[in-house]
Design a protein around this motif. Structure first.
Motif, PDB file in Angstrom:
ATOM      1  N   ARG A 506      40.155 -29.298  -4.871  1.00 53.94           N
ATOM      2  CA  ARG A 506      40.569 -29.022  -6.253  1.00 53.94           C
ATOM      3  C   ARG A 506      40.155 -27.617  -6.695  1.00 53.94           C
ATOM      4  O   ARG A 506      40.799 -27.028  -7.561  1.00 53.94           O
ATOM      5  CB  ARG A 506      39.967 -30.064  -7.202  1.00 53.94           C
ATOM      6  N   LYS A 507      39.099 -27.092  -6.107  1.00 54.25           N
ATOM      7  CA  LYS A 507      38.655 -25.748  -6.453  1.00 54.25           C
ATOM      8  C   LYS A 507      39.375 -24.680  -5.636  1.00 54.25           C
ATOM      9  O   LYS A 507      39.840 -23.666  -6.170  1.00 54.25           O
ATOM     10  CB  LYS A 507      37.143 -25.628  -6.246  1.00 54.25           C
ATOM     11  N   ARG A 508      39.473 -24.910  -4.327  1.00 60.77           N
ATOM     12  CA  ARG A 508      39.952 -23.847  -3.426  1.00 60.77           C
ATOM     13  C   ARG A 508      41.475 -23.685  -3.393  1.00 60.77           C
ATOM     14  O   ARG A 508      41.966 -22.554  -3.281  1.00 60.77           O
ATOM     15  CB  ARG A 508      39.441 -24.103  -2.005  1.00 60.77           C
ATOM     16  N   ILE A 509      42.218 -24.782  -3.453  1.00 64.86           N
ATOM     17  CA  ILE A 509      43.678 -24.647  -3.336  1.00 64.86           C
ATOM     18  C   ILE A 509      44.254 -23.762  -4.446  1.00 64.86           C
ATOM     19  O   ILE A 509      45.058 -22.853  -4.168  1.00 64.86           O
ATOM     20  CB  ILE A 509      44.355 -26.036  -3.299  1.00 64.86           C
ATOM     21  N   PRO A 510      43.885 -23.953  -5.726  1.00 68.10           N
ATOM     22  CA  PRO A 510      44.383 -23.019  -6.742  1.00 68.10           C
ATOM     23  C   PRO A 510      43.967 -21.572  -6.472  1.00 68.10           C
ATOM     24  O   PRO A 510      44.765 -20.649  -6.657  1.00 68.10           O
ATOM     25  CB  PRO A 510      43.743 -23.543  -8.034  1.00 68.10           C
ATOM     26  N   GLU A 511      42.740 -21.366  -6.008  1.00 69.34           N
ATOM     27  CA  GLU A 511      42.282 -20.008  -5.688  1.00 69.34           C
ATOM     28  C   GLU A 511      43.128 -19.395  -4.579  1.00 69.34           C
ATOM     29  O   GLU A 511      43.490 -18.211  -4.647  1.00 69.34           O
ATOM     30  CB  GLU A 511      40.814 -20.036  -5.246  1.00 69.34           C
ATOM     31  N   ILE A 512      43.447 -20.196  -3.575  1.00 72.87           N
ATOM     32  CA  ILE A 512      44.253 -19.710  -2.451  1.00 72.87           C
ATOM     33  C   ILE A 512      45.658 -19.333  -2.914  1.00 72.87           C
ATOM     34  O   ILE A 512      46.193 -18.278  -2.541  1.00 72.87           O
ATOM     35  CB  ILE A 512      44.312 -20.783  -1.342  1.00 72.87           C
ATOM     36  N   ILE A 513      46.263 -20.193  -3.724  1.00 72.76           N
ATOM     37  CA  ILE A 513      47.622 -19.909  -4.206  1.00 72.76           C
ATOM     38  C   ILE A 513      47.645 -18.652  -5.063  1.00 72.76           C
ATOM     39  O   ILE A 513      48.568 -17.837  -4.975  1.00 72.76           O
ATOM     40  CB  ILE A 513      48.169 -21.117  -4.997  1.00 72.76           C
ATOM     41  N   MET A 514      46.625 -18.453  -5.883  1.00 71.28           N
ATOM     42  CA  MET A 514      46.594 -17.311  -6.803  1.00 71.28           C
ATOM     43  C   MET A 514      45.988 -16.042  -6.202  1.00 71.28           C
ATOM     44  O   MET A 514      45.930 -15.010  -6.862  1.00 71.28           O
ATOM     45  CB  MET A 514      45.803 -17.686  -8.066  1.00 71.28           C
ATOM     46  N   SER A 515      45.564 -16.098  -4.937  1.00 70.75           N
ATOM     47  CA  SER A 515      44.939 -14.920  -4.320  1.00 70.75           C
ATOM     48  C   SER A 515      45.980 -13.844  -4.005  1.00 70.75           C
ATOM     49  O   SER A 515      47.187 -14.127  -3.910  1.00 70.75           O
ATOM     50  CB  SER A 515      44.217 -15.325  -3.039  1.00 70.75           C
ATOM     51  N   LYS A 516      45.521 -12.638  -3.853  1.00 65.88           N
ATOM     52  CA  LYS A 516      46.418 -11.565  -3.418  1.00 65.88           C
ATOM     53  C   LYS A 516      46.913 -11.876  -2.018  1.00 65.88           C
ATOM     54  O   LYS A 516      46.214 -12.501  -1.211  1.00 65.88           O
ATOM     55  CB  LYS A 516      45.686 -10.225  -3.447  1.00 65.88           C
ATOM     56  N   ASP A 518      47.202 -10.260   0.715  1.00 64.65           N
ATOM     57  CA  ASP A 518      46.408  -9.841   1.875  1.00 64.65           C
ATOM     58  C   ASP A 518      45.091 -10.610   2.008  1.00 64.65           C
ATOM     59  O   ASP A 518      44.367 -10.444   2.994  1.00 64.65           O
ATOM     60  CB  ASP A 518      46.139  -8.331   1.842  1.00 64.65           C
ATOM     61  N   LEU A 519      44.784 -11.475   1.033  1.00 64.08           N
ATOM     62  CA  LEU A 519      43.572 -12.278   1.116  1.00 64.08           C
ATOM     63  C   LEU A 519      43.853 -13.730   1.502  1.00 64.08           C
ATOM     64  O   LEU A 519      42.922 -14.517   1.680  1.00 64.08           O
ATOM     65  CB  LEU A 519      42.832 -12.261  -0.228  1.00 64.08           C
ATOM     66  N   PHE A 520      45.136 -14.067   1.619  1.00 65.44           N
ATOM     67  CA  PHE A 520      45.486 -15.469   1.884  1.00 65.44           C
ATOM     68  C   PHE A 520      44.857 -15.992   3.167  1.00 65.44           C
ATOM     69  O   PHE A 520      44.219 -17.059   3.159  1.00 65.44           O
ATOM     70  CB  PHE A 520      47.005 -15.648   1.946  1.00 65.44           C
ATOM     71  N   GLU A 521      45.041 -15.291   4.281  1.00 66.80           N
ATOM     72  CA  GLU A 521      44.541 -15.769   5.571  1.00 66.80           C
ATOM     73  C   GLU A 521      43.031 -15.976   5.538  1.00 66.80           C
ATOM     74  O   GLU A 521      42.513 -16.990   6.019  1.00 66.80           O
ATOM     75  CB  GLU A 521      44.908 -14.773   6.683  1.00 66.80           C
ATOM     76  N   GLU A 522      42.330 -15.032   4.957  1.00 69.24           N
ATOM     77  CA  GLU A 522      40.876 -15.120   4.876  1.00 69.24           C
ATOM     78  C   GLU A 522      40.431 -16.333   4.053  1.00 69.24           C
ATOM     79  O   GLU A 522      39.529 -17.072   4.445  1.00 69.24           O
ATOM     80  CB  GLU A 522      40.332 -13.826   4.251  1.00 69.24           C
ATOM     81  N   ARG A 523      41.085 -16.543   2.932  1.00 66.50           N
ATOM     82  CA  ARG A 523      40.688 -17.652   2.063  1.00 66.50           C
ATOM     83  C   ARG A 523      41.076 -19.004   2.642  1.00 66.50           C
ATOM     84  O   ARG A 523      40.370 -19.995   2.462  1.00 66.50           O
ATOM     85  CB  ARG A 523      41.274 -17.459   0.658  1.00 66.50           C
ATOM     86  N   TRP A 524      42.220 -19.054   3.337  1.00 64.71           N
ATOM     87  CA  TRP A 524      42.592 -20.305   3.983  1.00 64.71           C
ATOM     88  C   TRP A 524      41.590 -20.663   5.078  1.00 64.71           C
ATOM     89  O   TRP A 524      41.156 -21.826   5.185  1.00 64.71           O
ATOM     90  CB  TRP A 524      44.001 -20.232   4.569  1.00 64.71           C
ATOM     91  N   ALA A 525      41.203 -19.676   5.872  1.00 66.71           N
ATOM     92  CA  ALA A 525      40.225 -19.918   6.941  1.00 66.71           C
ATOM     93  C   ALA A 525      38.887 -20.377   6.359  1.00 66.71           C
ATOM     94  O   ALA A 525      38.234 -21.285   6.895  1.00 66.71           O
ATOM     95  CB  ALA A 525      40.038 -18.652   7.768  1.00 66.71           C
TER      96      ALA A 525
END
Length: 556
Positions: A506-516, A518-525
Motif C-alpha cells: 500500500r505504501k510502495r506501489i503508489p510511490e512506484i507509479i508516481m516516480s520519475k 528513470d527511477l522506476f527500475e530502481e524502486r521496483w527492485a
C-alpha cells in the motif's frame, strides 16, 4: 493454526443453548418467519465490514415487511476506516454484536473464538438454509481440521454470471468520437484516452481527467493492484496467481508480467494521463469526480462506481457513462473475468458468541433464505413494486425506469438491501413457479441499457458487455473456488507476513507509479527486496499447503 478444541467447545455451547436454553423441542420450535420464541419483537445488533450506502434502517417498504414477518429489527454498525481494526478490537475485548459480517477478515474472529458453529443450529432451525445451499453447504466448512460452519456464504448460490465484475471502463463519448476503436490492450486504452484528452482538455468547464484510480485504504486492491493480475492472465484470487496446471500459488505482485503493467501505469502518470489526485483522494471524492462526467477512464469493480454512474444517468449524461472492456497487457494474455470458481462460499454473516439469542438469530437468517424473502428482496412488495399478471411477476415500466435511473432506489424501497452479504440464490436460479428469484436475466440486463450503451455495443458487434470477454467455457472451473477466501491464521507466520506485505504494498506501489521514469527500475527492485525480506516466499510455501487442503475439502 487455531486449535480444534476451541471449535469443539463452541459447538458444544451451541448444542446446550439449543437443547436446554430454549423451551421448544425441534418439533414444537417456531417456524421461520414467526416472531421466533413468541416474545416481543427483538433488536439484533449487526456489524458489517462493508458499507451499504443504501441502508435504510428498515424504514423502507421491504424493511418494514421483514420486521413484520420476523419480529426482528437490525441495528447496524459500519466501520470508520479499516474494518480490520474494528474487528481486532472486538476480538481483543471479547465482546461482539449478535451478527457479524467480517468480509475477508473473518479469520480474526474465528481465531479468537468469536463466532459460533452454525451447523447444529442449521440442522435444527434451518430448513430454508439447507434448501438454498443444498450440496454447497459443505463448502462453508472452515477447514479440513475444523469443519465448523462459522458463516453463511454471501455470494449467490448456483449463479450465472452475465455481466463483467471488473474491467477497464471507458466513457461512451470517447469511443463514439474516435470511431469505435479496438479496445483490447493497455496501449489501445491509452491511445483512446490520450487522443480524446488532446481534443477536449476540459469537460463542462473543468479540466478533463484521463484515468482516475482509487487507492483509499483497502480499496487500492480493487482499482490499482488487482487489475495488474487481471491484465496479465490471472483470475480473481486476491493476492495470488495460481497456475491451472501446477496449482502452485505465487504472490502475484512478484510476477515479472505485473512489473510491466506497473511500468505502463508509471508511463501514464508521467504522461499526465492519470489523475494526479489518484493516490490521495478519498472514496467520496472519487465518486464525485465520476458523477461530474469529467473522468474518461477508470479501472475498477462495477460495485464501486455503480452509484455515481447512476447519477450520470439520472442527469441525462448517458455519453459519460462507461463501457467495460476486457483490456490486457498485450495480446498474449486472456482476460479471465468469467472464469468460474464454482460455488466458493465467499464470506458471510455469522452469529457471535455474545449473541443474546442464537436461536432467534438463526431463525432470522433462515427466513431470509426462504422463497418469500428471496423474492421480496429482489422484486419488492407486490402491489407496490411489482404486479402479478397471468400468474407471473411483472415490473411496471415506470417502476423499472426508477430502478435504472435513481441512485437512491434501494434506500427508498429496500429492494436489494437485504441481499449481499446475507444468503441469496444466484441470478438465473428458478423459484417453484418457474420464474427466477432474482429479477435479473440476460434480457432484463439488455433492456436496462441506455440507448447510447446499446448503440456502442452494436458497433462492437455485441448485445452485452460479456460478449466482448473470453467465454466461461474457455477456462477450467477452479477446484479451489476463490483463493482470496482461503483463511490464513492470524497468529501464524503466514498471517503476520501477509500483514507486512500488505503494508509494504500500500505504501510502495503508489510511490512506484508516481516516480520519475528513470527511477522506476530502481524502486521496483527495492520493492521486491522488501517483499522478500518480509518473508513472501515463506508465505507462498504455507499458502500452498492451505490451497491443497481447500482443493481436497471442496472436492472430496
Amino acid at each position: 493454526m487455531r486449535k480444534t478444541t476451541k471449535a469443539a467447545a463452541l459447538s458444544m455451547a451451541v448444542m446446550l443453548a439449543v437443547t436446554t436454553g430454549c423451551s421448544e423441542s425441534p418439533s414444537t420450535a417456531p417456524s421461520a418467519g414467526t416472531t421466533g420464541d413468541g416474545k416481543a419483537p427483538v433488536t439484533l445488533s449487526f456489524f458489517s465490514a462493508t458499507l451499504n450506502t443504501q441502508w435504510e434502517d428498515m424504514q423502507s417498504p421491504v424493511g418494514q415487511k421483514i420486521k413484520e414477518k420476523t419480529g426482528v429489527t437490525l441495528k447496524v454498525d459500519y466501520p470508520v476506516g479499516d474494518p480490520k481494526q474494528k474487528l481486532s478490537l472486538m476480538a481483543a475485548s471479547n465482546e461482539y454484536p449478535d451478527l457479524i459480517f467480517a468480509n475477508n477478515n473473518v479469520n480474526i474472529l474465528v481465531d479468537a473464538g468469536g463466532l459460533i458453529d452454525l451447523a447444529p443450529l442449521i440442522e435444527q432451525y434451518g430448513p430454508n438454509i439447507k434448501k438454498l445451499y443444498g450440496d454447497n453447504l459443505k463448502r462453508l466448512r472452515w477447514s479440513k481440521d475444523d469443519q465448523s460452519i462459522y458463516f453463511l456464504g454471501s455470494f449467490g448460490v448456483n449463479e450465472q454470471q452475465w455481466e463483467p465484475r471488473d474491467g477497464f471502463q471507458l466513457q461512451h463519448q470517447v469511443v463514439k468520437e474516435l470511431g469505435y476503436p479496438q479496445i483490447k490492450t493497455v496501449q489501445d486504452y491509452e491511445n483512446a484516452i490520450k487522443t480524446y484528452m488532446e481534443k477536449h482538455p476540459t469537460i463542462d468547464g473543468q479540466p478533463t481527467l484521463g484515468l482516475s484510480l482509487l487507492a483509499d485504504d483497502w480499496r487500492i486492491a480493487q482499482s490499482v493492484t488487482n487489475p495488474a493480475l487481471f491484465a496479465t492472465g490471472g483470475s480473481d484470487d486476491g493476492e495470488w496467481y495460481i497456475d491451472d496446471n501446477t496449482k502452485k500459488p505465487v504472490y502475484h505482485l512478484t510476477r515479472p508480467e505485473e512489473k510491466e503493467y506497473f511500468k505502463w501505469l508509471n508511463h501514464m502518470y508521467n504522461s499526465g494521463l492519470i489523475d494526479p489526485e489518484s493516490f490521495v483522494q478519498k472514496y467520496d471524492q472519487y465518486k464525485a469526480k465520476i458523477a461530474s462526467g469529467r473522468v474518461l477512464g477508470i479501472i475498477d469493480s462495477k460495485w464501486q462506481y455503480a452509484e455515481p454512474e447512476q447519477a450520470l444517468r439520472q442527469a441525462g449524461k448517458e455519453d459519460k457513462m462507461y463501457g467495460m472492456y476486457p483490456v490486457v497487457l498485450n495480446e498474449k494474455f486472456k482476460n479471465r473475468n468469467f472464469q468460474s470458481p464454482g460455488y466458493s462460499g465467499g464470506t458471510g454473516v455469522g452469529i457471535s458468541k455474545s449473541a443474546k439469542d442464537p436461536v432467534r438469530a438463526i431463525q432470522f437468517l433462515d427466513w431470509l433464505c426462504s422463497d418469500e424473502a428471496q423474492i421480496l428482496n429482489s422484486w419488492g412488495v407486490e402491489g407496490i413494486h411489482h404486479q402479478i399478471v397471468d400468474g407471473k411477476r411483472v415490473i411496471p415500466a415506470d417502476e423499472m425506469e426508477k430502478r435504472n435511473k435513481d441512485p437512491q432506489y434501494g434506500k427508498k424501497t429496500g429492494i436489494g438491501v437485504y441481499g449481499y452479504p446475507f444468503p441469496q440464490y444466484g441470478d438465473g436460479v428458478q423459484d417453484p413457479s418457474g420464474q427466477t428469484y432474482s429479477m435479473k436475466s440476460q434480457q432484463q440486463i439488455i433492456d436496462s441499457y441506455t440507448a447510447t450503451e446499446k448503440e456502442v455495443l452494436s458497433k462492437y458487434g455485441a448485445k452485452m458487455w460479456m460478449d466482448l470477454y473470453p467465454k466461461v467455457s474457455e477456462f477450467p472451473v477452479k477446484p479451489w473456488g476463490a483463493a482470496w477466501q482461503i483463511n490464513i491464521p492470524q497468529d501464524s507466520d503466514g498471517g503476520l507476513i501477509l500483514q507486512k506485505l500488505t503494508q509494504v504494498t500500500r505504501k510502495r506501489i503508489p510511490e512506484i507509479i508516481m516516480s520519475k521514469t528513470d527511477l522506476f527500475e530502481e524502486r521496483w527492485a527495492s520493492y521486491q527486496k522488501e517483499l522478500e525480506a518480509a518473508g513472501v516466499h515463506k508465505l507462498e510455501s504455507q499458502f500452498e499447503g492451505l490451497l491443497q487442503e481447500r482443493i481436497a475439502l471442496f472436492n472430496e
